[in-house]
Every structure is written in structure tokens, then in C-alpha cells.
Design an enzyme around this catalytic site. Structure first.
Site, PDB file in Angstrom:
ATOM      1  N   ARG A  22     -12.457  -9.581  49.809  1.00 26.37           N
ATOM      2  CA  ARG A  22     -12.614  -9.900  51.226  1.00 26.37           C
ATOM      3  C   ARG A  22     -11.256  -9.665  51.882  1.00 26.37           C
ATOM      4  O   ARG A  22     -10.219  -9.805  51.236  1.00 26.37           O
ATOM      5  CB  ARG A  22     -13.054 -11.349  51.411  1.00 26.37           C
ATOM      6  CG  ARG A  22     -14.378 -11.697  50.731  1.00 26.37           C
ATOM      7  CD  ARG A  22     -14.694 -13.184  50.856  1.00 26.37           C
ATOM      8  NE  ARG A  22     -15.982 -13.531  50.244  1.00 26.37           N
ATOM      9  CZ  ARG A  22     -16.138 -13.891  48.975  1.00 26.37           C
ATOM     10  NH1 ARG A  22     -15.066 -13.962  48.180  1.00 26.37           N
ATOM     11  NH2 ARG A  22     -17.332 -14.180  48.498  1.00 26.37           N
ATOM     12  N   LYS A  73     -13.290 -17.974  48.202  1.00 29.14           N
ATOM     13  CA  LYS A  73     -13.872 -19.051  48.987  1.00 29.14           C
ATOM     14  C   LYS A  73     -13.891 -20.347  48.192  1.00 29.14           C
ATOM     15  O   LYS A  73     -14.186 -20.353  47.004  1.00 29.14           O
ATOM     16  CB  LYS A  73     -15.309 -18.683  49.393  1.00 29.14           C
ATOM     17  CG  LYS A  73     -15.391 -17.656  50.514  1.00 29.14           C
ATOM     18  CD  LYS A  73     -16.830 -17.455  50.950  1.00 29.14           C
ATOM     19  CE  LYS A  73     -16.923 -16.527  52.150  1.00 29.14           C
ATOM     20  NZ  LYS A  73     -18.323 -16.349  52.596  1.00 29.14           N
ATOM     21  N   HIS A 120     -14.776  -5.136  55.941  1.00 29.37           N
ATOM     22  CA  HIS A 120     -15.948  -5.672  55.247  1.00 29.37           C
ATOM     23  C   HIS A 120     -16.879  -4.558  54.776  1.00 29.37           C
ATOM     24  O   HIS A 120     -17.545  -4.695  53.750  1.00 29.37           O
ATOM     25  CB  HIS A 120     -16.709  -6.637  56.152  1.00 29.37           C
ATOM     26  CG  HIS A 120     -17.620  -7.562  55.394  1.00 29.37           C
ATOM     27  ND1 HIS A 120     -17.138  -8.481  54.478  1.00 29.37           N
ATOM     28  CD2 HIS A 120     -18.971  -7.699  55.382  1.00 29.37           C
ATOM     29  CE1 HIS A 120     -18.159  -9.147  53.943  1.00 29.37           C
ATOM     30  NE2 HIS A 120     -19.267  -8.677  54.477  1.00 29.37           N
ATOM     31  N   ARG A 155     -15.924  -3.516  51.441  1.00 26.76           N
ATOM     32  CA  ARG A 155     -16.421  -4.442  50.412  1.00 26.76           C
ATOM     33  C   ARG A 155     -17.852  -4.066  50.041  1.00 26.76           C
ATOM     34  O   ARG A 155     -18.215  -4.059  48.855  1.00 26.76           O
ATOM     35  CB  ARG A 155     -16.344  -5.874  50.932  1.00 26.76           C
ATOM     36  CG  ARG A 155     -16.850  -6.950  49.974  1.00 26.76           C
ATOM     37  CD  ARG A 155     -16.444  -8.322  50.505  1.00 26.76           C
ATOM     38  NE  ARG A 155     -17.199  -9.399  49.925  1.00 26.76           N
ATOM     39  CZ  ARG A 155     -16.947  -9.961  48.739  1.00 26.76           C
ATOM     40  NH1 ARG A 155     -15.948  -9.489  48.004  1.00 26.76           N
ATOM     41  NH2 ARG A 155     -17.668 -10.977  48.296  1.00 26.76           N
ATOM     42  N   HIS A 198     -19.145 -13.279  44.325  1.00 27.23           N
ATOM     43  CA  HIS A 198     -20.408 -13.736  44.910  1.00 27.23           C
ATOM     44  C   HIS A 198     -20.851 -15.032  44.243  1.00 27.23           C
ATOM     45  O   HIS A 198     -20.841 -15.135  43.012  1.00 27.23           O
ATOM     46  CB  HIS A 198     -21.514 -12.687  44.728  1.00 27.23           C
ATOM     47  CG  HIS A 198     -21.305 -11.456  45.545  1.00 27.23           C
ATOM     48  ND1 HIS A 198     -21.807 -10.223  45.189  1.00 27.23           N
ATOM     49  CD2 HIS A 198     -20.629 -11.259  46.719  1.00 27.23           C
ATOM     50  CE1 HIS A 198     -21.472  -9.329  46.103  1.00 27.23           C
ATOM     51  NE2 HIS A 198     -20.752  -9.934  47.035  1.00 27.23           N
ATOM     52  N   TYR A 239     -27.343  -4.829  46.881  1.00 23.94           N
ATOM     53  CA  TYR A 239     -26.687  -3.521  46.804  1.00 23.94           C
ATOM     54  C   TYR A 239     -27.427  -2.537  45.900  1.00 23.94           C
ATOM     55  O   TYR A 239     -27.036  -1.374  45.810  1.00 23.94           O
ATOM     56  CB  TYR A 239     -25.245  -3.691  46.336  1.00 23.94           C
ATOM     57  CG  TYR A 239     -24.415  -4.476  47.331  1.00 23.94           C
ATOM     58  CD1 TYR A 239     -23.966  -3.891  48.504  1.00 23.94           C
ATOM     59  CD2 TYR A 239     -24.117  -5.827  47.114  1.00 23.94           C
ATOM     60  CE1 TYR A 239     -23.231  -4.618  49.435  1.00 23.94           C
ATOM     61  CE2 TYR A 239     -23.382  -6.548  48.048  1.00 23.94           C
ATOM     62  CZ  TYR A 239     -22.954  -5.939  49.199  1.00 23.94           C
ATOM     63  OH  TYR A 239     -22.229  -6.657  50.123  1.00 23.94           O
TER      64      TYR A 239
END
Length: 285
Positions: free
Chosen positions: A152, A176, A235, A238, A261, A270
Site C-alpha cells: 500500500r 494495517k 493503488h 497494488r 490481505h 484478482y
């Protein structure tokens, strides 16, 4: 609602390990609600009432528009989510006792089936080459990391000089919620880093620095991206990484691990065709 309380709410979000962008977004959404409340009821908001929240949701659904269009469900849910966090904070502070926002208040959204990546490897390599020929070694290294490391943008800008190892080709990333993971670096990333470090002149602990201060701000990076492309964003790179990694033989679990993730469902998206490919197929019906 006093400014001091909103400042405490912001600190609460930091303690909750919300990302910088999430905090910025939540605070903006809360201020938007407070402005709507005062305009609607003629008095400042002191606490949250369910009736007011439902009125606000109705306003978002039927009245408020963005660029002449009604807000989509995802945007409305983001605004409600910020108020839900504010609600929890107010309960902790003893300002109110009840939770006035429930899960049923959020709009149910069908998960997008299409792969969000709509750029090719040729697009990315052309983008990188333009940056290289412009002499932007810092941006070149950052773009290479995003495209072939899957970070990110906030994670990439938080990389410190001691976080990577050229010998082992590993990079420690703090994602995160403060979760730490190891990202494996390919030759493109390592080479771009080495060339950038030759011209990097700053004593900051952060890898990507500005000329005036330490860590560079993402808004500056966004401006630099726009100089070279009106399509490629941090992004989007990514998305490109996740798509390319799967096409190159990575498993779903490996992509989820490298990209950070939380849910495998995020990685699975994806494996699907792009929006453009689905539109092409639709024309064949």
C-alpha cells in the site's frame, strides 16, 4: 460537539490502530455530519440519536449528490461507519449509553466480481521507463516497489532504511493494524533501491524522503504520478501486483500473505477477468 471532543476522537482512532487515511476520512465524515445536523436542526449536535442518524441516511440516499449523481452504497456506508466509530467513542467517554447505529443500517452491496486491475505489464513498464528517463530515481524506486512488491502507498512511504536487506532480499512491512509481514524483493526492486540510494541525500530514517523534510507526503507522490500518467495510481499498481503474481504462479495464500490481505476473498477477486474483459464478453451475447 466541542472541538476538544473531536480531537479526543481522533486520538481514539489512533489507539484503535486505524490508518492515517482512515482517520482523515472518518474525521471528515463526522464533520460533514455535524455541519448537516446544525443546518437541519438549527442547533449543534451534542450526542447521537438514532432518529437523526436515520434522517441523515435518508438525506444521503435521496438528496446529497456527488458530481450530479446520487452517492453509491459504498460511500454512504463509509460515512455511517465513521459515525459508528464516533458512537463507540461517545459510549466509552460516558457521553451516551446506547449504540444507535446497527449493522442493518448499512446498505447491502454486492461484491464486485471483476478484477479491479485494468493496466497491463506493458503499461507499467512504459510508466517506469518514462520516470527513469526523467531522472526521477526516487519515484522510480517507489513505483517499482509498489508494482513488484504489492505494498500500500502508506506502507511504502513508511519504509525505513533498516527495514530491508539486500542480501536476503526481504523487506519488513508494517501494515494495517500494526501487523508485520515480510515481503520478498525481486531484482527490479533491489536494483532501483541501490540506484536511488546513490543520489539520496538526507539523514532521515525513512527511505523515501523529500528535499525539505523527512518522510515524503503521499499527496506529493500523487502529483508526481499524474505527471506521467492519467491512469496509473499507487493503488492501481497494488492491483497490478496481485494480478501479475497470480498469473506468475503465486497461490492465493501467497498473494494474500505478500499483499497483507486479511481475507482470502480479497485475493480471490484478482483471479477474475477485468471489467473491460467482462464488457467485451457482454457484447458477444
Amino acid at each position: 460537539m466541542k472541538l476538544q471532543l473531536l480531537s479526543q476522537f481522533e486520538k481514539y482512532l489512533i489507539v484503535e490502530a486505524k490508518s492515517h487515511n482512515t482517520i482523515k476520512s472518518y474525521v471528515a465524515h463526522v464533520n460533514e455530519y455535524l455541519a448537516w445536523f446544525k443546518e437541519s436542526y438549527g442547533t449543534p449536535c451534542s450526542k447521537l440519536y438514532r432518529e437523526n442518524i436515520l434522517d441523515y441516511k435518508s438525506y444521503l440516499l435521496n438528496v446529497k449528490k456527488y458530481k450530479g449523481k446520487n452517492l453509491n452504497g459504498k460511500t454512504i456506508n463509509s460515512k455511517l461507519s465513521s459515525l459508528h466509530s464516533l458512537n463507540k467513542f461517545l459510549v466509552i467517554e460516558g457521553i451516551q449509553a446506547e449504540d444507535v447505529i446497527t449493522k442493518s443500517d448499512f446498505i447491502k452491496i454486492q461484491v464486485d466480481y471483476a478484477n479491479p486491475c485494468d493496466i497491463t505489464k506493458k503499461d507499467v513498464e512504459h510508466f517506469r521507463q518514462q520516470i527513469l528517463e526523467a531522472g526521477e530515481k526516487r519515484l522510480y524506486a517507489l513505483v517499482t516497489l509498489l508494482a513488484y512488491g504489492g505494498l500500500r502507498i502508506t506502507e511504502a512511504l513508511n519504509v525505513k532504511l533498516g527495514d530491508y536487506n539486500f542480501t536476503s532480499r526481504e523487506l519488513i512491512v508494517y501494515g494495517k493494524g500494526g501487523k508485520q509481514r515480510v515481503v520478498y524483493l525481486n531484482s527490479k526492486i533491489v536494483n532501483s533501491f541501490r540506484e536511488y540510494l546513490k543520489v539520496r541525500k538526507h539523514d532521515s530514517e525513512y527511505l523515501f524522503v523529500s528535499r525539505e523534510k523527512g518522510k515524503i507526503d503521499r499527496s506529493v507522490i500523487n502529483k508526481h504520478f499524474k505527471k506521467f500518467s492519467n491512469k496509473i495510481t499507487p493503488h492501481m499498481l497494488r492491483h497490478f501486483y496481485c494480478t501479475t503474481a497470480l498469473e506468475s504462479g503465486f497461490s492465493i495464500h501467497e498473494v494474500a500473505n505478500q499483499a497483507g490481505h486479511r481475507d482470502l476473498k480479497t485475493s480471490l477477486i484478482y483471479t477474475n477477468p477485468s471489467r473491460e474483459e467482462m464488457k467485451r464478453k457482454a457484447e458477444l451475447l
